[in-house]
Design a protein around this motif. Structure first.
Motif, short mmCIF file in Angstrom:
data_model
loop_
_atom_site.label_atom_id
_atom_site.label_comp_id
_atom_site.label_asym_id
_atom_site.label_seq_id
_atom_site.Cartn_x
_atom_site.Cartn_y
_atom_site.Cartn_z
N GLN A 28 42.44 54.29 36.72
CA GLN A 28 44.36 53.95 37.66
C GLN A 28 43.61 52.92 38.41
O GLN A 28 44.81 52.47 39.07
CB GLN A 28 44.36 55.49 38.03
CG GLN A 28 45.44 55.38 37.38
CD GLN A 28 45.95 57.23 37.45
OE1 GLN A 28 46.08 57.68 38.54
NE2 GLN A 28 46.68 57.81 36.67
N ASN A 29 42.22 53.71 39.11
CA ASN A 29 42.20 52.29 40.32
C ASN A 29 42.20 50.57 39.60
O ASN A 29 42.13 49.96 40.64
CB ASN A 29 40.54 52.41 40.75
CG ASN A 29 40.99 53.85 41.61
OD1 ASN A 29 41.93 54.57 41.88
ND2 ASN A 29 39.82 55.07 41.40
N CYS A 30 42.00 50.26 38.71
CA CYS A 30 41.86 49.22 38.15
C CYS A 30 43.04 48.45 37.63
O CYS A 30 42.72 47.45 38.51
CB CYS A 30 40.56 48.82 36.65
SG CYS A 30 39.21 49.25 37.47
N GLU A 38 39.09 39.93 39.26
CA GLU A 38 39.04 41.78 39.66
C GLU A 38 39.29 42.39 38.80
O GLU A 38 38.29 43.18 38.91
CB GLU A 38 39.54 41.55 41.31
CG GLU A 38 38.46 40.41 42.40
CD GLU A 38 39.46 40.76 43.55
OE1 GLU A 38 39.93 42.56 43.94
OE2 GLU A 38 38.99 39.89 44.06
N ARG A 39 40.62 42.83 38.16
CA ARG A 39 40.67 44.34 37.33
C ARG A 39 40.35 44.08 36.24
O ARG A 39 39.53 45.40 35.77
CB ARG A 39 42.27 43.44 37.45
CG ARG A 39 43.14 44.59 36.29
CD ARG A 39 44.73 44.91 36.37
NE ARG A 39 45.11 43.49 36.04
CZ ARG A 39 45.30 42.34 36.61
NH1 ARG A 39 45.87 42.76 37.75
NH2 ARG A 39 46.18 41.27 36.34
N LYS A 44 36.15 46.03 32.90
CA LYS A 44 34.79 46.20 32.41
C LYS A 44 34.13 46.37 32.55
O LYS A 44 33.08 47.31 31.64
CB LYS A 44 34.28 43.95 32.30
CG LYS A 44 33.35 43.83 31.91
CD LYS A 44 33.19 43.47 30.55
CE LYS A 44 31.91 43.37 29.43
NZ LYS A 44 31.54 43.23 27.78
N GLN A 45 33.57 46.67 33.63
CA GLN A 45 32.30 47.44 34.31
C GLN A 45 32.40 48.68 33.80
O GLN A 45 31.78 49.41 33.48
CB GLN A 45 32.56 48.03 35.94
CG GLN A 45 31.73 48.57 36.17
CD GLN A 45 31.68 48.67 37.51
OE1 GLN A 45 32.47 47.79 38.41
NE2 GLN A 45 31.32 49.00 38.19
N GLN A 46 33.68 49.33 33.65
CA GLN A 46 34.36 50.75 33.13
C GLN A 46 33.36 50.03 31.64
O GLN A 46 33.58 51.42 30.63
CB GLN A 46 35.71 50.95 33.50
CG GLN A 46 36.05 51.52 34.78
CD GLN A 46 37.23 51.83 34.12
OE1 GLN A 46 38.37 51.96 33.67
NE2 GLN A 46 38.35 51.94 35.65
N GLU A 47 34.35 49.27 30.40
CA GLU A 47 33.17 49.64 28.95
C GLU A 47 32.37 49.80 28.96
O GLU A 47 31.77 50.14 28.35
CB GLU A 47 34.08 48.47 28.47
CG GLU A 47 34.11 48.54 27.45
CD GLU A 47 34.59 47.23 27.18
OE1 GLU A 47 34.36 45.95 26.37
OE2 GLU A 47 35.89 46.04 27.47
#
Length: 90
Positions: A28-30, A38-39, A44-47
């Protein structure tokens, strides 16, 4: 009546709080990031983090593992040879 409602509400809230997955909060933060680059970087970082968690750990020493397997095979062969010499049904 307020005491009875509190007795049922508090356990229900605790159960709900425990069942909420922490990954959903990160996701949800993304979702609330306004700028698209940025989103997408956040997703991508989460993935990448999720892929790193799922990646199996490689064995540290393949040479030692191969040698261990050879030794086990030799031991098994010795046991099978000794079993063949046993008289069955004599």
């Amino acid at each position: 009546m307020d005491t009875i409602a509190l007795k049922f509400t508090l356990p229900a809230l605790l159960a709900f709080a425990r069942s909420a997955p922490p990954a959903a909060a990160i996701e949800q933060n993304c979702r609330f990031i306004q700028t698209k680059p940025e989103r997408e970087a956040c997703y991508k970082q989460q993935e990448d983090e999720l892929a790193a968690k799922r990646k199996p750990v490689a064995p540290a020493n393949d040479g030692q593992t191969l040698e261990t397997l050879r030794q086990m095979r030799q031991d098994d062969d010795a046991v099978y040879r000794s079993i063949n010499n046993i008289c069955r049904g004599c």
